[in-house]
Design an enzyme around this catalytic site. Structure first.
Site, PDB file in Angstrom:
ATOM      1  N   GLY A  70       0.889  -1.389  -0.121  1.00 24.22           N
ATOM      2  CA  GLY A  70       0.097   0.061   0.042  1.00 24.22           C
ATOM      3  C   GLY A  70       0.909   1.218  -0.176  1.00 24.22           C
ATOM      4  O   GLY A  70       0.364   2.332  -0.331  1.00 24.22           O
ATOM      5  N   GLU A  71       1.839   1.191   0.528  1.00 25.87           N
ATOM      6  CA  GLU A  71       2.723   2.454   0.608  1.00 25.87           C
ATOM      7  C   GLU A  71       4.133   2.686  -0.137  1.00 25.87           C
ATOM      8  O   GLU A  71       4.473   3.800  -0.399  1.00 25.87           O
ATOM      9  CB  GLU A  71       3.101   2.468   2.097  1.00 25.87           C
ATOM     10  CG  GLU A  71       1.618   2.761   2.845  1.00 25.87           C
ATOM     11  CD  GLU A  71       1.953   2.789   4.479  1.00 25.87           C
ATOM     12  OE1 GLU A  71       2.086   3.905   4.952  1.00 25.87           O
ATOM     13  OE2 GLU A  71       1.523   1.626   5.005  1.00 25.87           O
TER      14      GLU A  71
HETATM   15 MO1  MOS Z   1      -0.808   4.228   6.393  1.00 27.93          MO
HETATM   16  S1  MOS Z   1      -0.344   6.133   6.483  1.00 27.93           S
HETATM   17  O1  MOS Z   1      -0.235   3.686   7.659  1.00 27.93           O
HETATM   18  O2  MOS Z   1      -2.533   4.402   6.325  1.00 27.93           O
END
Ligand code: MOS
Length: 740
Positions: free
Chosen positions: A704-705
């Site tokens: 996701g990141e």
């Molecule tokens: Mo993420 S910034 O840990 O939703």
């Protein structure tokens, strides 16, 4: 093994998003859209009133006129709101005192029979303040920077080796300051909560990344037994960290619902997304890197100073990547903060790593240029085989392959290492690259799986799908373990009555939730096998469960697959009952012995107009080492989204604070710029797809990141290669390039 957007959907993966049709047809209901089970006509609309000064206190609020306005039911202020018995949370503004800590702080709630009535009445409140001088000049107060009050899991100041002595060996040094601005998350779906009470039981629909977290927060703050709170959120329209915790409006909705004894809905307006629900702090990063003539780094020093809210500390760990991304004899990194009269800082997509790679990876590019060395080569010379910050191995690291593959897909060999040498008509063309990285996190999770007599299955988990594809991979994972077509599996999430799962933050849901589903599904499959074995009418009567397998909805003898029967035949003969099993999974017991981390390499091509200095990002290529990719469509899509955000980080995004009044100046999408389609060229994402089974049995790390990391610096470095102008202050707007 490698997967990219054009690879065919691997067997066992859902080709399309599980929730895709529900979303495009509008059937998917987001928190603000529910009209049941409470009577819709009872719904009360709440409007949050925000402070208009940055510091001081409320002297008085005259609410008589507002209360007389049409449709108004109640006005809550710190002067009439119920006093809570629980400890006051520092990070929330829930009408427990008259203090004002920032401009835009929630200071009252107007409740009415419609949103326009509530909003109108809010304008009729007569609010008097006692103003205090506000802390708004961040750059002027860097000398006051202090260590955070609580250190968190990592020390805010770390030292390794003897920096001063190692630095004497450097023949080339980069010593510069890099700045990142405040940014606000702005998911398409704003924060929204509907709260209603059934006696002493509180129900909420909330736009959140963490239903169990909201449940725990409400229970703690409102002093309710945990089992008296239910939180639901079947769909979340983006989160990115701001929906990772329960902010003031969630508590205010619950408090208001109790007072008016009706369901209360609060939806934040776009401008209210700037301040009361967290922000990525601004960071000033002094980075010094020393290398010997061969490019070997002898020392890295990174001193970061960020802003924090006077309400509470939040640390944006922008020095994190400098601690661990490259080998160096010595390392020193600190993260300090300056108090500001602004809303809370919070996690924002790749907190720490997004800013940290954005700054460190420009410094590395500067070092490569000074050494007259290829930037990829510099990174290979300083490749960390083991984690230098913790002196332990990685569970799995294949960053080298990422560099090679991405460079190849990009055509890096065609780059001219001297800046400002490549032009097409009126445009200067440049190539840049950077390293991407984000930790692989994992927490305990539980799930339930049912095999239904009709040959379908059900998988449930109290996790969230924040647009990431969780529904899709839940169905897929249960299907794979059960031996069923994934289109026959119903997935349910986003309800705190389901088995508990962690926050959809820190890129951890896939690695946490799927192993629990795998355990539950295998347990259900075992129960099914045992049912067949004990059933004298089954062709598998008296077989051994270890000799059985399942596929395509059939249970059969592995040595002779034609001996067996369908799930449906077995279950209908046995009373048409479902088979159900729960499963749980937690991080590996030896997790402290290794660093679990994802990596990637990202390359960008920009075209910069010679006169206007407008930057166009023509191409980005990213290759990532993220373990096993669970689903091509949803997974690659997240990486691509992260890269788009990286482009926005590089060129557009910046929350501008008025230096006198402390209000966000650009609190709208017209003024707070994020990339639109026209800003984005070709994006090519691929993953190595090498399983990391030391991290979890399915081999997957989160995605996701990591996509946002490295991307901003790759663009910044491409701008330098195109123009010969080094901008060290994000966002890299045309004026800054012009002045560099
Ligand atoms: Mo993420 S910034 O840990 O939703």
């Amino acid at each position: 093994m490698m997967q990219n957007q054009t690879s065919p959907t691997p067997k066992g993966q859902l080709e399309h998003r599980y929730d895709g049709i529900a979303k495009v047809t509008g059937k998917a209901k987001y928190a603000a859209e529910f009209t049941e089970p409470f009577p819709k006509k009872d719904l009360v609309y709440a409007y949050i009133v925000q402070s208009t000064i940055p510091s001081g206190s409320l002297a008085s609020i005259d609410q008589k006129e507002a209360e007389r306005a049409f449709g108004v039911i109640a006005v809550l202020t710190p002067f009439n709101a119920p006093q809570l018995t629980s400890a006051k949370p520092h990070n929330l503004s829930i009408l427990q005192d008259a203090d004002v800590h920032y401009n835009g702080q929630p200071i009252a709630v107007v409740l009415a029979t419609s949103l326009p009535f509530a909003r109108h009445a809010a304008r009729l409140l007569k609010i008097q303040y006692n103003s205090q001088p506000a802390k708004l000049n961040f750059m002027g107060r860097l000398a006051e920077a202090r260590l955070p009050k609580q250190g968190g899991k990592e020390q805010p100041g770390t030292q390794r080796g003897d920096l001063a002595s190692s630095m004497t060996k450097a023949t080339v040094t980069v010593d510069e300051t890099y700045i990142t601005p405040i940014q606000n998350h702005n998911p398409m779906e704003p924060h929204a909560t509907i709260a209603w009470w059934e006696g002493e039981k509180l129900n909420v629909y909330d736009a959140t990344q963490y239903i169990s977290g909201v449940k725990m927060s409400l229970s703690r703050i409102l002093n309710l037994p945990l089992e008296n709170v239910r939180v639901q959120c079947p769909y979340t329209g983006g989160g990115f960290g701001c929906k990772g915790t329960a902010w003031s409006h969630v508590v205010l909705a619950a408090m208001a619902a109790k007072i008016v004894q009706k369901p209360v809905k609060i939806v934040l307006e776009r401008d209210q997304m700037f301040g009361p629900v967290g922000a990525r702090p601004t960071t000033v990063n002094k980075i010094k890197i020393g290398a010997d003539a061969g490019g070997r780094i002898v020392g890295i020093q990174h001193d970061a100073i960020m802003h924090t809210s006077v309400m509470d500390d939040f640390v944006e760990r922008s020095a994190g990547p400098s601690r661990m991304l490259y080998n160096s004899e010595a390392n020193s990194a600190t993260e300090k903060m300056v108090d500001m009269n602004l809303g809370m800082g919070t996690y924002m997509r790749a907190p720490g790593e997004a800013t940290g790679t954005a700054v460190l990876e420009i410094a590395m590019d500067e070092l490569a240029h000074k050494l007259n060395m290829d930037p990829v080569q510099l990174r290979l010379v300083n490749y960390a085989e083991t984690d230098p910050s913790r002196d332990r191995p990685f569970s799995s690291k294949h960053l080298r392959e990422c560099y090679t593959q991405a460079a190849d897909r990009f055509g890096w060999s065609k780059r001219n290492s001297q800046p400002r040498q490549n032009s097409e008509g009126h445009k200067l063309i440049g190539y840049g690259m950077a390293t991407a990285t984000y930790p692989a996190n994992r927490s305990a999770a539980t799930a339930v799986v049912r095999i239904l007599p009709n040959g379908h299955a059900f998988v449930g988990c109290g996790t969230q799908d924040i647009g990431t594809g969780m529904y899709t991979i839940m169905a897929q994972t249960a299907a794979a373990a059960l031996g069923l077509d994934p289109t026959l599996v119903e997935a349910r999430l986003g309800d705190s009555t389901l088995p508990k799962a962690p926050v959809s933050g820190g890129s951890q849901s896939t690695a946490s939730v799927l192993p629990a589903i795998d355990v539950a599904a295998k347990q259900a499959k075992l129960k099914l096998s045992q049912l067949a074995i004990q059933d004298s009418r089954s062709p598998l009567y008296n077989a051994k469960d270890t000799d059985l397998d399942t596929k395509d909805g059939r249970v059969f003898l592995r040595s002779n697959p034609s001996t067996g029967e369908s799930f449906t035949a077995l279950l209908t003969r046995n009373g048409s009952q479902s088979i159900e099993a729960e499963g749980s999974a937690q991080p590996a017991a030896d997790k402290a012995s290794m660093t679990t981390q994802s990596f990637g390499a990202v390359f960008a091509e920009v075209a910069v107009d010679k006169d206007t200095h407008m930057v166009q990002v023509r191409r980005v290529v990213g290759t990532y080492d993220i373990g096993t990719l669970m689903n091509n469509k949803t997974g690659l899509n997240q990486l691509m989204g992260g890269i788009v955000w990286g482009v926005g980080f590089a060129l557009h995004e910046e929350t501008v604070i008025d230096p006198v009044y402390g209000r966000t100046v650009n609190e709208s999408f017209a003024d707070y710029h994020v990339p639109v389609n026209a800003d984005i060229g070709d994006i090519d994402v691929s993953v190595l797809n090498i399983p990391d089974t030391k991290f979890n049995p399915l081999g997957s790390r989160g995605i996701g990141e990591i996509g946002i990391t490295g991307a901003a610096a790759a663009v910044a470095n491409a701008i330098y290669n195109a123009t010969g102008k080094r901008v060290r202050h994000y966002p890299i707007t045309p004026d800054k390039i012009m002045q560099a």
